[in-house]
Design a protein around this motif. Structure first.
Motif, PDB file in Angstrom:
ATOM      1  N   GLY A 106       0.794  -1.224   0.000  1.00 50.43           N
ATOM      2  CA  GLY A 106       0.000   0.000   0.000  1.00 50.43           C
ATOM      3  C   GLY A 106       0.822   1.268   0.000  1.00 50.43           C
ATOM      4  N   ILE A 107       2.100   1.185  -0.331  1.00 47.13           N
ATOM      5  CA  ILE A 107       2.976   2.356  -0.359  1.00 47.13           C
ATOM      6  C   ILE A 107       3.183   2.736  -1.821  1.00 47.13           C
ATOM      7  N   ASN A 108       2.551   3.817  -2.221  1.00 45.69           N
ATOM      8  CA  ASN A 108       2.636   4.289  -3.596  1.00 45.69           C
ATOM      9  C   ASN A 108       3.441   5.585  -3.593  1.00 45.69           C
ATOM     10  N   PHE A 109       4.673   5.515  -4.068  1.00 46.29           N
ATOM     11  CA  PHE A 109       5.537   6.689  -4.034  1.00 46.29           C
ATOM     12  C   PHE A 109       5.029   7.797  -4.955  1.00 46.29           C
ATOM     13  N   GLN A 110       4.324   7.439  -6.016  1.00 43.12           N
ATOM     14  CA  GLN A 110       3.781   8.463  -6.910  1.00 43.12           C
ATOM     15  C   GLN A 110       2.692   9.257  -6.199  1.00 43.12           C
ATOM     16  N   HIS A 111       1.855   8.589  -5.408  1.00 42.40           N
ATOM     17  CA  HIS A 111       0.821   9.296  -4.644  1.00 42.40           C
ATOM     18  C   HIS A 111       1.455  10.162  -3.553  1.00 42.40           C
ATOM     19  N   ILE A 112       2.492   9.653  -2.924  1.00 41.00           N
ATOM     20  CA  ILE A 112       3.167  10.453  -1.890  1.00 41.00           C
ATOM     21  C   ILE A 112       3.738  11.726  -2.495  1.00 41.00           C
ATOM     22  N   LYS A 113       4.334  11.602  -3.658  1.00 42.91           N
ATOM     23  CA  LYS A 113       4.893  12.773  -4.332  1.00 42.91           C
ATOM     24  C   LYS A 113       3.802  13.751  -4.732  1.00 42.91           C
ATOM     25  N   SER A 114       2.691  13.249  -5.275  1.00 46.73           N
ATOM     26  CA  SER A 114       1.609  14.122  -5.727  1.00 46.73           C
ATOM     27  C   SER A 114       0.968  14.865  -4.550  1.00 46.73           C
ATOM     28  N   LYS A 115       0.748  14.172  -3.440  1.00 45.89           N
ATOM     29  CA  LYS A 115       0.132  14.816  -2.285  1.00 45.89           C
ATOM     30  C   LYS A 115       1.076  15.823  -1.644  1.00 45.89           C
ATOM     31  N   THR A 116       2.365  15.511  -1.620  1.00 47.06           N
ATOM     32  CA  THR A 116       3.338  16.450  -1.052  1.00 47.06           C
ATOM     33  C   THR A 116       3.416  17.714  -1.889  1.00 47.06           C
ATOM     34  N   LEU A 120       2.660  21.690  -0.908  1.00 43.70           N
ATOM     35  CA  LEU A 120       3.638  22.748  -1.136  1.00 43.70           C
ATOM     36  C   LEU A 120       3.088  23.845  -2.044  1.00 43.70           C
ATOM     37  N   ASN A 121       2.154  23.513  -2.908  1.00 47.98           N
ATOM     38  CA  ASN A 121       1.542  24.492  -3.808  1.00 47.98           C
ATOM     39  C   ASN A 121       0.025  24.447  -3.636  1.00 47.98           C
ATOM     40  N   PRO A 122      -0.512  25.012  -2.564  1.00 51.41           N
ATOM     41  CA  PRO A 122      -1.955  24.905  -2.298  1.00 51.41           C
ATOM     42  C   PRO A 122      -2.815  25.693  -3.278  1.00 51.41           C
ATOM     43  N   LEU A 123      -2.228  26.618  -4.030  1.00 52.06           N
ATOM     44  CA  LEU A 123      -2.999  27.417  -4.989  1.00 52.06           C
ATOM     45  C   LEU A 123      -3.280  26.659  -6.288  1.00 52.06           C
ATOM     46  N   LYS A 124      -2.587  25.548  -6.495  1.00 51.04           N
ATOM     47  CA  LYS A 124      -2.799  24.756  -7.697  1.00 51.04           C
ATOM     48  C   LYS A 124      -4.089  23.951  -7.572  1.00 51.04           C
ATOM     49  N   PRO A 125      -4.884  23.852  -8.660  1.00 48.20           N
ATOM     50  CA  PRO A 125      -6.125  23.046  -8.595  1.00 48.20           C
ATOM     51  C   PRO A 125      -5.830  21.603  -8.193  1.00 48.20           C
ATOM     52  N   LEU A 126      -6.672  21.079  -7.308  1.00 53.20           N
ATOM     53  CA  LEU A 126      -6.452  19.758  -6.751  1.00 53.20           C
ATOM     54  C   LEU A 126      -7.049  18.676  -7.637  1.00 53.20           C
ATOM     55  N   ASP A 127      -6.364  17.559  -7.684  1.00 53.21           N
ATOM     56  CA  ASP A 127      -6.875  16.355  -8.328  1.00 53.21           C
ATOM     57  C   ASP A 127      -7.433  15.453  -7.231  1.00 53.21           C
ATOM     58  N   THR A 128      -8.743  15.383  -7.145  1.00 49.23           N
ATOM     59  CA  THR A 128      -9.375  14.648  -6.037  1.00 49.23           C
ATOM     60  C   THR A 128      -9.105  13.150  -6.092  1.00 49.23           C
ATOM     61  N   LYS A 129      -8.634  12.619  -7.232  1.00 47.88           N
ATOM     62  CA  LYS A 129      -8.396  11.182  -7.339  1.00 47.88           C
ATOM     63  C   LYS A 129      -7.251  10.720  -6.449  1.00 47.88           C
ATOM     64  N   ILE A 130      -6.292  11.615  -6.173  1.00 53.93           N
ATOM     65  CA  ILE A 130      -5.154  11.198  -5.354  1.00 53.93           C
ATOM     66  C   ILE A 130      -5.544  11.048  -3.893  1.00 53.93           C
ATOM     67  N   TYR A 131      -6.737  11.537  -3.519  1.00 51.84           N
ATOM     68  CA  TYR A 131      -7.187  11.410  -2.131  1.00 51.84           C
ATOM     69  C   TYR A 131      -8.239  10.320  -1.973  1.00 51.84           C
ATOM     70  N   ASP A 132      -8.367   9.475  -2.994  1.00 50.79           N
ATOM     71  CA  ASP A 132      -9.314   8.371  -2.872  1.00 50.79           C
ATOM     72  C   ASP A 132      -8.812   7.268  -1.947  1.00 50.79           C
ATOM     73  N   ASP A 133      -7.491   7.187  -1.745  1.00 56.28           N
ATOM     74  CA  ASP A 133      -6.935   6.166  -0.867  1.00 56.28           C
ATOM     75  C   ASP A 133      -6.569   6.780   0.481  1.00 56.28           C
ATOM     76  N   SER A 134      -6.349   5.921   1.444  1.00 61.22           N
ATOM     77  CA  SER A 134      -5.980   6.359   2.801  1.00 61.22           C
ATOM     78  C   SER A 134      -4.507   6.078   3.026  1.00 61.22           C
ATOM     79  N   ASP A 135      -3.678   6.792   2.289  1.00 62.73           N
ATOM     80  CA  ASP A 135      -2.236   6.585   2.380  1.00 62.73           C
ATOM     81  C   ASP A 135      -1.715   7.181   3.679  1.00 62.73           C
TER      82      ASP A 135
END
Length: 245
Positions: free
Chosen positions: A84-94, A98-113
């Motif tokens: 359950g460790i997806n480094f691509q999701h960790i990078k995307s969420k981080t 770091l850039n909260p003004l960028k539009p969010l992709d809600t798909k990266i928050y579908d999992d409970s990483d």
């Protein structure tokens, strides 16, 4: 070489009757070390695998490095993905924090990483320990109680609801600015004058804005942004107080 199944024909037990009706069958054993049977055996195994699965028999790599890659059986996922460790999701969420003004992709928050949040909490506790503050117990306690409280508030305010682990994942990733504050404390004494107070304002605001934006986007609560931001701000203020004092 011909061998008797039981014993050689010329060998008999003492006192036995040669006409007792026993029959000895001769067999011919193949030499297992012969090279002629080797390729045929391997070829038959390959043919059986190909006829059963439609592909050639894979060559399985036997090493400890194969467990962390895609080697081994066909289409086998890496070990980190199975855990359950997806480094691509960790990078995307981080990067989203770091850039909260960028539009969010809600798909990266579908999992409970939880890999990223646990890492950030561990790094924050390590920074505080190197600063002479052993706060691991307080960090885990505030994180646990705060996550449960915010999870309950969000479920009371929203119609869709949210899982507790998903809440912990978002709160943990947005803790990153407070981790930066802890790294500053390694070089500067934050308790000197009002330095710590002013230095903590930006990380608290940053974490609050990022976390509230994520909750509002995921739960479709755009009209309740301030109500969501208030308990989240108290959550990160508690971590900032642990970092400064």
């Amino acid at each position: 070489m011909a061998h008797s199944v039981l014993f050689d024909q010329g060998q008999m037990y003492a006192g036995s009757n040669p006409n007792d009706g026993l029959e000895f069958y001769q067999t011919q054993y193949a030499d297992p070390s012969s090279t002629a049977a080797g390729p045929a055996a391997h070829g038959s195994a390959d043919d059986f695998y190909a006829s059963s699965y439609g592909t050639a028999m894979p060559i399985v790599e036997r090493s400890w490095l194969a467990a962390f890659g895609t080697g081994g059986f066909p289409n086998e996922p890496p070990l980190m993905e199975e855990l359950g460790i997806n480094f691509q999701h960790i990078k995307s969420k981080t990067l989203a924090v770091l850039n909260p003004l960028k539009p969010l992709d809600t798909k990266i928050y579908d999992d409970s990483d939880m890999a990223g949040p646990l890492l950030f909490i561990l790094v924050l506790g390590t920074f505080l320990l190197l600063s002479g503050k052993s706060q691991f117990g307080y960090i885990y306690g505030v994180a646990l109680m705060g996550t449960v409280g915010i999870w309950a508030i969000l479920n009371l305010m929203s119609q869709e609801g949210i899982e507790v682990m998903r809440t912990a994942s978002i709160l943990g990733y947005c803790l990153l600015p407070v981790v930066f504050l802890g790294s500053i404390g390694l070089a500067i004494d934050l308790k000197t004058g009002q330095l710590g107070t002013f230095a903590a304002i930006l990380p608290i605001a940053w974490s609050t804005y990022s976390s509230a934006t994520m909750f509002v986007t995921v739960l479709s609560m755009s009209e309740q942004r301030l109500l969501v931001a208030y308990p989240v701000c108290l959550f990160y203020t508690s971590f900032a107080l642990l970092t400064v004092f």
